[in-house]
Write a protein that holds these residues in place. Structure first.
Motif, short mmCIF file in Angstrom:
data_model
loop_
_atom_site.label_atom_id
_atom_site.label_comp_id
_atom_site.label_asym_id
_atom_site.label_seq_id
_atom_site.Cartn_x
_atom_site.Cartn_y
_atom_site.Cartn_z
N ALA A 189 7.05 6.02 1.83
CA ALA A 189 7.74 6.11 3.12
C ALA A 189 7.59 4.78 3.82
N GLN A 190 8.59 4.44 4.64
CA GLN A 190 8.50 3.25 5.48
C GLN A 190 9.28 3.49 6.76
N LYS A 191 8.93 2.74 7.77
CA LYS A 191 9.52 2.89 9.09
C LYS A 191 10.33 1.65 9.41
N GLN A 192 11.59 1.82 9.83
CA GLN A 192 12.43 0.71 10.29
C GLN A 192 13.00 1.08 11.65
N GLY A 193 12.38 0.56 12.70
CA GLY A 193 12.81 0.89 14.05
C GLY A 193 12.59 2.36 14.33
N ALA A 234 0.34 4.00 6.03
CA ALA A 234 0.32 3.56 4.63
C ALA A 234 1.60 4.06 3.98
N ALA A 235 1.90 3.55 2.79
CA ALA A 235 3.14 3.92 2.12
C ALA A 235 3.18 5.39 1.73
N ASN A 236 2.01 6.03 1.65
CA ASN A 236 1.99 7.44 1.26
C ASN A 236 1.51 8.36 2.37
N GLN A 237 1.55 7.92 3.62
CA GLN A 237 1.13 8.75 4.75
C GLN A 237 2.17 8.69 5.86
#
Length: 179
Positions: free
Chosen positions: A97-101, A128-131
């Motif tokens: 998972a990642q956050k963009q805005g 983190a990428a998995n949380q």
């Protein structure tokens, strides 16, 4: 007899309660403001630092609304004072998972990434990428958004891959034996 409905709700310092007509309740606290339309059948009294919920009759509908109304008010007060959080864990090779805005982008093994816009009143963090951590003042919205994210890839019992709650236990099954 509703044991939950009979308990008074303590109002912590720093929380303001406004009870409008037809039981429209507004709760202000350090984390924000929340409104809820409660059942107009219930009698809600705000006295000093406590809220009391009473039912007008002993019929089945009023009995079932009694505990529900008290719990909804308690959840509103808890939300504006402490807030609610749900933690999700992603397990699986290449799942992240990642956050963009204001967008949450999930790579869950599909041919395309899943993009979700953050709902109003919900804050999403990806430490983190998995949380994934979901925060908000409305318990129902926080839980519902966590369930929507989990629904894309539920944890499966053979390899344990998928999106799960941090405190969720996934019972593992034994796969095929190659004989």
């Amino acid at each position: 007899m509703s044991r939950i409905g009979l308990k008074p709700i303590d109002i912590p310092s720093g929380v303001e309660i406004k009870l409008g007509d037809k039981n429209l309740m507004e709760v202000k606290g350090p984390k924000g403001v929340t409104k809820e339309q409660l059942s107009p059948d219930m009698e809600i009294k705000v006295e000093e630092n406590q809220i009391f919920v009473n039912r007008p009759t002993e019929n089945k509908r009023h009995k079932s609304l009694h505990g529900l109304t008290r719990t909804l008010i308690a959840n509103m007060i808890e939300g504006v004072t402490n807030g609610y959080t749900k933690k999700l864990v992603i397990q699986g090779t290449g799942y992240r998972a990642q956050k963009q805005g204001k967008k949450l982008i999930l790579n869950l093994g599909f041919s395309h990434p899943v993009e979700l816009e953050d709902p109003e009143g919900i804050e999403v963090e990806v430490p983190a990428a998995n949380q994934i951590i979901i925060k908000g003042i409305n318990k129902q919205l926080v839980g519902n958004y966590a369930a929507v994210i989990r629904e894309f890839r539920k944890p499966e019992p053979y390899k344990g891959k998928g999106v799960r709650y941090s405190d969720e236990y996934v019972r593992r099954k034994v796969g095929k034996t190659g004989k």
